[in-house]
Design an enzyme around this catalytic site. Sequence first.
Site, PDB file in Angstrom:
ATOM      1  N   GLU A 227      38.308  38.202  34.268  1.00 46.33           N
ATOM      2  CA  GLU A 227      38.567  38.162  35.704  1.00 46.33           C
ATOM      3  C   GLU A 227      38.980  36.734  36.010  1.00 46.33           C
ATOM      4  O   GLU A 227      38.158  35.818  36.022  1.00 46.33           O
ATOM      5  CB  GLU A 227      37.311  38.568  36.471  1.00 46.33           C
ATOM      6  CG  GLU A 227      37.603  39.023  37.900  1.00 46.33           C
ATOM      7  CD  GLU A 227      37.503  37.889  38.900  1.00 46.33           C
ATOM      8  OE1 GLU A 227      38.577  37.282  39.173  1.00 46.33           O
ATOM      9  OE2 GLU A 227      36.420  37.620  39.392  1.00 46.33           O
ATOM     10  N   CYS A 261      38.222  33.569  44.042  1.00 42.99           N
ATOM     11  CA  CYS A 261      39.453  34.154  43.508  1.00 42.99           C
ATOM     12  C   CYS A 261      40.029  35.191  44.458  1.00 42.99           C
ATOM     13  O   CYS A 261      41.239  35.396  44.495  1.00 42.99           O
ATOM     14  CB  CYS A 261      39.191  34.766  42.134  1.00 42.99           C
ATOM     15  SG  CYS A 261      37.812  35.934  42.104  1.00 42.99           S
TER      16      CYS A 261
END
Length: 450
Positions: A227, A261
């Site tokens: 990720e 993010c």
Amino acid sequence: MFKTINPYTQELLAEYPILSQKELDAKLSLSSKAFQFWKNTTFEYRADILKRAAQILLRDKEKFALTITLEMGKILSESRAEIEKSAGNCEFYANNAEQFLQDTPVEMGLYKSVITYQPIGAVFAIMPWNYPFWQVIRYIAPCLMARNVSLLKHAPNVLGCAKHLEDIFLEAGLPEGVFQAITIDIPQVEQVIANDVVQLITLTGSEAAGSAVAALAGKHIKKSVMELGGSDGFIVLNDADLERAATVATQSRMMNAGQACICAKRFIVVEDVANDFLDKFSQKISKLKQGNPLEEGINMGPLARIDLANNLSHQLQKSISQGGILKLGGNQDQCNFQPTLLDGISADNIVFQQETFGPLATVIRAKNEQHAIELANNHRYGLACALWTKDLEKASHLARQIDSGNVFVNSLVRSDSRLPFGGVKKSGYGRELGELGIKELCNIKSIVIE
């Protein structure tokens, strides 16, 4: 020696020695032994431990929240919310893992054919500092319920959080060695990946870190879940509720001082409503109060490290030299970076092309809705995207055209225990959370009996 420095005061909080070769070998050996026991435990036994961990998280929420704030700088209310969300994830997998991991029958006209979901071994986790509890809990809860053990390499500036996490699970009744925080440096990472007990590597971090670790995982033929970075689009169409969109835009870009993010970073607005949206967005950003994250009434603390603030300042100055128009903010004082808004951003501008990890919002004007989709897709990252329109049928159609792992319509993009989370392109691969997230951590075995 790793040092933890309070980003607001620049005070040295603690120092942590790096594990010696002998100490690391002992940790790996203990992990291997713990797996032999843990893989044979029952769902009920494991669920009870996770439920107790959730109770401890909530019982000592203030202590844990204070550690988060001191180590990486987010405001206390956000730190408390992170602990609460982490406790919820423990409860979610304690209550649902058994159902998720039931055998899946496959009709083949034979005595029995099933797909089973079995433990894979030790999961080596490399986790970031921006959500130091949540990022760990979101993988460790399904990891433990899937009968895996784990070794955690946490970010060097949040090792106090790592120690808390290890202590929480030990107090909850987790046997020694099932979950271990290991204080190692980058040159030691390959040794852990190469060890036979480690069968899966999960990393949340930068594109560069993911590329390096994924290469090592491939070298040693180990499964990996990545990720990585994100430069999420926030698309505002002509018929959007601009007031609501601007409110959520401010929350999405500025929460955690913009250090996430899935923070929206590229605000792609159809030209007809761009000025109205920009006015509302600017007004809401200007009301934010930045300062000491321990004080009530403060909306934003500092960035977690001075190098992060310096890099964001460089991106801002470069963007302005490339034609970006500074509408608000832009000042830096050590780790403190003012909430900042840029207009007039083109697709070749640095703040469009690169991820900006901090409170810097960029507005890009689109000719029409199709151009907005093209701009959103014109990026190396594809983690998530927000889409704002009152036409929900159109939204359902357009969402399928967006190249990302997640699309949220008229809503804040967020991770949720019930939904798989992850990205495409340079944002990584594999999924966390939900039913798919726990199955990512399993040996998916087919059993056929004729």
